[in-house]
Design an enzyme around this catalytic site. Structure first.
Site, short mmCIF file in Angstrom:
data_model
loop_
_atom_site.label_atom_id
_atom_site.label_comp_id
_atom_site.label_asym_id
_atom_site.label_seq_id
_atom_site.Cartn_x
_atom_site.Cartn_y
_atom_site.Cartn_z
N LYS A 179 0.88 -1.17 0.00
CA LYS A 179 0.00 0.00 0.00
C LYS A 179 0.92 1.22 0.00
O LYS A 179 0.84 2.11 0.88
CB LYS A 179 -0.91 -0.05 1.24
CG LYS A 179 -2.02 0.98 1.23
CD LYS A 179 -3.12 0.69 0.22
CE LYS A 179 -4.21 1.74 0.26
NZ LYS A 179 -5.15 1.62 -0.87
N ASP A 240 -5.83 -16.13 3.87
CA ASP A 240 -7.11 -16.75 4.20
C ASP A 240 -8.09 -16.58 3.04
O ASP A 240 -8.86 -17.49 2.71
CB ASP A 240 -7.72 -16.13 5.46
CG ASP A 240 -7.26 -16.86 6.71
OD1 ASP A 240 -6.18 -17.49 6.67
OD2 ASP A 240 -7.96 -16.81 7.74
#
Ligand code: NAD
Length: 343
Positions: A179, A240
């Site tokens: 980011k 995940d």
């Protein structure tokens, strides 16, 4: 021929841990028998929730001694209490203690297992030692707390090199996720480290994505990825998400790798509500065992485990509830072990 010996610590953990670890050990023993060229010397140790009342810690000193006397660990899931002052997760402690800096989560489409696309085959490599997991948090005043995001050149370079080596052996495509438009300092260091290491691997195609775009792209076009490398928190979340694209927790495994030690575990937790029922899927832990064999360089055995799992899934006769079947944990493990013997 000299028999190769590998010393492995086995920590069954708690909740469903002992059941899934039993299943994985059953398969590992079958594949070891079939190969006949090496011996896994398994030593069991205690760790996890049940140790807290006994020893005041979830990773007692005798278990740490056991880990130090082995080359790798097969670890079951462990319940982690969330109250302030409770011991941190045993996995986290092991990662720090043995500097297990690379977290590796393979995600690939499996036969007869619902998958977003039929041809997903990626590995998420997550930096495992720093970022917001530095654990440096403090209260500035009432109702104001700060957590430190620590990113270093050394750790970024080390994880980048690990990921590039992996990509070079696979589809030769690496995506680094960050980011950098917001976290200019910390992700600036991470980005530059990846780009510098990239010059050592000219054969690997390099792309980058912001974390938000990567989260979307994982759903839109999961088949477009090969190796993804990212910092700790982004990697925790993305891995995940990626696991869910190929069938979810029952089949997802992870490796934590350092220079001198490695730990292999299913991604799922201790699922206490299913404990002792012989009901949950052992495949995630069987795949963790498969990665342990890869780590020791026992590639043929690792492939035999993977082939056997694929065959059991393809036949679709012996499946646990999460994959639409009614078989028990031990029956699935036995079915996989039997295929290994026949191979
Ligand atoms: P969980 O992964 O234990 O369970 C969530 C749900 O996923 C279960 O209720 C079940 O429906 C399903 N599931 C999990 N494993 C499965 C399997 N092998 N087969 C079929 N279905 C399966 O997550 P949770 O309930 O959030 O966590 C329970 C405890 O586990 C918590 O204390 C948590 O801290 C701990 N945990 C430990 C680890 C670890 O030891 N590495 C990882 C994650 C969570």
């Amino acid at each position: 021929m000299l028999m190769q010996r590998y010393r492995v610590a086995v920590l069954p953990g708690d909740g469903i841990g002992p059941e899934v670890v039993d299943g994985a050990v059953r398969v590992l023993q079958a594949v070891e028998d079939a190969a006949g060229t090496y011996k896994l010397e398994l030593t069991y140790g205690e760790a996890g929730y049940n140790c807290i009342s006994k020893y005041g810690t979830n990773l007692p000193p005798h278990t740490i001694d056991l880990l130090k006397a082995t080359r790798a660990c097969l670890k079951g899931p462990m319940t982690t209490p969330e109250e302030l002052g409770a011991p941190p997760s045993a996995a986290l402690q092991m990662r720090k203690m043995f500097d297990l800096y690379a977290n590796m989560r393979p995600c690939f489409s499996l036969p007869n297992v619902p998958s977003l696309k039929p041809n997903i085959d990626m590995i998420i490599v997550r930096e495992n030692t720093e970022d917001l997991y530095s654990g440096i948090e403090f209260e500035l005043g009432t109702g104001i707390a700060v957590a430190m995001r620590v990113v270093t050149r050394r750790a970024s370079e080390r994880i980048a090199r690990f990921a590039f080596r992996l990509a070079a052996k696979r589809k030769k495509h690496l995506t680094y996720v960050h980011k950098g438009n917001i976290l200019r300092q910390t992700d600036g260091i991470f980005k530059q480290a990846v780009l510098d290491v990239a010059t050592e691997f000219p054969e690997v195609r390099v792309d980058d994505l912001h974390i938000d775009a990567a989260a979307m792209q994982l759903i839109k076009q999961p088949e477009s990825f090969d190796v993804i490398v990212t910092t700790n928190l982004f990697g925790d979340i993305l891995s995940d998400e990626a696991a869910q694209t190929v069938g979810g927790l029952g089949v997802a495994s992870g490796a934590n790798i350092g220079e001198k030690y490695a730990m292999f575990e299913p991604v799922h937790g201790s699922a206490p509500k299913y404990a002792g029922q012989n009901k949950v899927n052992p495949i995630a832990t069987v795949f963790a065992g498969k990665m342990l064999l890869d780590y020791f360089g026992e590639t043929e055995s690792a492939q035999a485990v993977e082939r056997s799992v694929f065959e059991v899934l393809r036949e679709g006769k012996v499946l646990t509830y999460d994959l639409g079947g009614k078989a028990k944990t031990s029956e699935v493990a036995e079915a996989i072990a039997t295929k290994v013997h026949k191979a």
